[in-house]
Enzyme design. Structure first.
Site, PDB file in Angstrom:
ATOM      1  N   THR A  51       0.826  -1.218   0.000  1.00  0.00           N
ATOM      2  CA  THR A  51       0.000   0.000   0.000  1.00  0.00           C
ATOM      3  C   THR A  51       0.855   1.262   0.000  1.00  0.00           C
ATOM      4  O   THR A  51       0.440   2.296  -0.520  1.00  0.00           O
ATOM      5  CB  THR A  51      -0.963   0.035   1.197  1.00  0.00           C
ATOM      6  OG1 THR A  51      -0.230   0.104   2.420  1.00  0.00           O
ATOM      7  CG2 THR A  51      -1.876  -1.174   1.212  1.00  0.00           C
ATOM      8  N   LEU A  87      -3.068   5.931   0.064  1.00  0.00           N
ATOM      9  CA  LEU A  87      -4.447   5.578   0.416  1.00  0.00           C
ATOM     10  C   LEU A  87      -4.460   4.052   0.501  1.00  0.00           C
ATOM     11  O   LEU A  87      -4.540   3.360  -0.512  1.00  0.00           O
ATOM     12  CB  LEU A  87      -5.442   6.071  -0.640  1.00  0.00           C
ATOM     13  CG  LEU A  87      -5.812   7.549  -0.599  1.00  0.00           C
ATOM     14  CD1 LEU A  87      -6.746   7.896  -1.757  1.00  0.00           C
ATOM     15  CD2 LEU A  87      -6.468   7.941   0.727  1.00  0.00           C
ATOM     16  N   HIS A  88      -4.369   3.532   1.710  1.00  0.00           N
ATOM     17  CA  HIS A  88      -4.197   2.095   1.902  1.00  0.00           C
ATOM     18  C   HIS A  88      -5.445   1.294   1.512  1.00  0.00           C
ATOM     19  O   HIS A  88      -5.384   0.342   0.723  1.00  0.00           O
ATOM     20  CB  HIS A  88      -3.868   1.800   3.366  1.00  0.00           C
ATOM     21  CG  HIS A  88      -2.718   2.569   3.922  1.00  0.00           C
ATOM     22  ND1 HIS A  88      -1.409   2.254   3.646  1.00  0.00           N
ATOM     23  CD2 HIS A  88      -2.686   3.649   4.742  1.00  0.00           C
ATOM     24  CE1 HIS A  88      -0.611   3.101   4.274  1.00  0.00           C
ATOM     25  NE2 HIS A  88      -1.357   3.948   4.951  1.00  0.00           N
ATOM     26  N   ASP A  89      -6.578   1.648   2.106  1.00  0.00           N
ATOM     27  CA  ASP A  89      -7.767   0.790   2.046  1.00  0.00           C
ATOM     28  C   ASP A  89      -8.351   0.585   0.658  1.00  0.00           C
ATOM     29  O   ASP A  89      -8.848  -0.521   0.364  1.00  0.00           O
ATOM     30  CB  ASP A  89      -8.844   1.342   2.978  1.00  0.00           C
ATOM     31  CG  ASP A  89      -8.427   1.272   4.442  1.00  0.00           C
ATOM     32  OD1 ASP A  89      -7.552   0.457   4.770  1.00  0.00           O
ATOM     33  OD2 ASP A  89      -8.984   2.036   5.250  1.00  0.00           O
TER      34      ASP A  89
END
Length: 314
Positions: free
Chosen positions: A196, A242-244
């Protein structure tokens, strides 16, 4: 092509907002519901945020359900930006939907049982602590038959943690829940910080999201500006992750990613509680750990899908 039946389990959260918008706007996804767990912020604030994001996206048909309000065993911890609490009206507006009365764990169990009966297992997309999913699997182990896979943002292997030096926050916040989910025998697709943090959204990318994404895009850009993730010391270049949304992006365009089969585990006690580890040489791997992402392709997908959501709501 049949649509993917998905429950999105979340703790909104800035990057959760991007994932929610992408899931709400994706014609490839039949979003059965959004289940909320305490994590980035307390449960009540996360529930409010989810309800307002759904309203902003114009998808009042998607139920939002409150779930587990604390970790299974460990003391409560919140995200680094927990002071955000409920998003301000200045950033995302005041309109909201009414959350469903059913508990999130009951909803997951009911939907998974129905999926098993129909022979169409669903996908659980987990972008917060795994407390809701762990409770469903521990209380009703048979629901695993109705879950095709858990696609999870969590963990860190070669990367250092971002909540502690040894742990990624979603796992650190409820390591016992992660242990249950990792060991349940359900196929797992894991997006650790290792992948990520390869894709950084620059200020120009944020401007583009705000300019092309209509009301959802403007809200997301405002949130990203307000709570900037940039860290030149860590990333060595401008921008922040932006990980998710990577979990949703993988459902939509898996070719943007590369991964390796592995068996994964988590440390649940002691000084390094929440640390994840992986055996990439196990002869019977139960997970796929994502290792690489096409950064320009991922950023373009996030930007384009949020813009498309606005077009659908007009």
């Amino acid at each position: 092509m049949s649509r993917q039946r998905v429950i999105l389990d979340t703790d909104p959260g800035v990057d959760d907002a991007a994932a929610i918008f992408m899931a709400l706007g994706a014609p490839e996804i039949d979003l059965l519901g959004i289940t909320v767990v305490a994590g980035n912020v307390p449960l009540g604030a996360g529930l409010e945020n989810a309800c307002r994001l759904v309203a902003l996206a114009g998808r009042r048909d998607v139920p939002v359900l409150a779930g587990v309000e604390r970790p299974l065993l460990r003391d409560q911890v919140y995200g680094r930006y927990a002071a955000i609490g409920a998003f301000s009206e200045r950033l995302v507006g005041a309109d909201s939907v009414t959350p469903a009365s059913e508990h999130a764990v009951s909803f997951i169990v009911r939907q998974a049982r129905a999926a098993a009966r129909a022979g169409r297992p669903l996908t659980l997309c987990a972008i917060g602590p795994l407390s809701n999913i762990a409770m469903a699997l521990r209380l009703h182990p048979e629901v695993a038959e109705g879950i095709a896979r858990v696609v999870c943002m969590g963990g860190a292997f070669t990367a250092l943690g971002h909540r502690t030096p040894w742990a990624e926050f979603n796992i650190y916040a409820d390591p016992h829940a992660a242990q249950i989910v990792f060991g349940a025998g359900v196929p797992l697709v894991l997006f650790p910080l290792d992948v990520t943090m390869q894709a950084l959204f620059t200020p120009a990318d944020v401007v583009r999201i705000g300019a092309t994404g209509g009301a959802p895009g403007r809200a997301l850009a405002a949130l990203m500006d307000e709570h900037d993730r940039s860290d030149m010391a860590r990333y060595g270049r401008p921008g922040g992750p932006l990980h998710d949304p990577m979990t949703i992006a993988w459902l939509l365009e898996p070719g943007l990613f590369a991964g390796r089969p592995a068996t994964v585990g988590v440390q649940v006690g002691g000084a390094t509680s929440g640390h994840t580890f992986a055996d990439f040489n196990d002869d019977s791997p139960r997970a796929t750990v994502m290792t690489d992402v096409d950064e320009p392709g991922y950023i373009a997908l996030v930007t384009d899908r949020i813009a498309a959501l606005e077009e659908e709501t007009q």
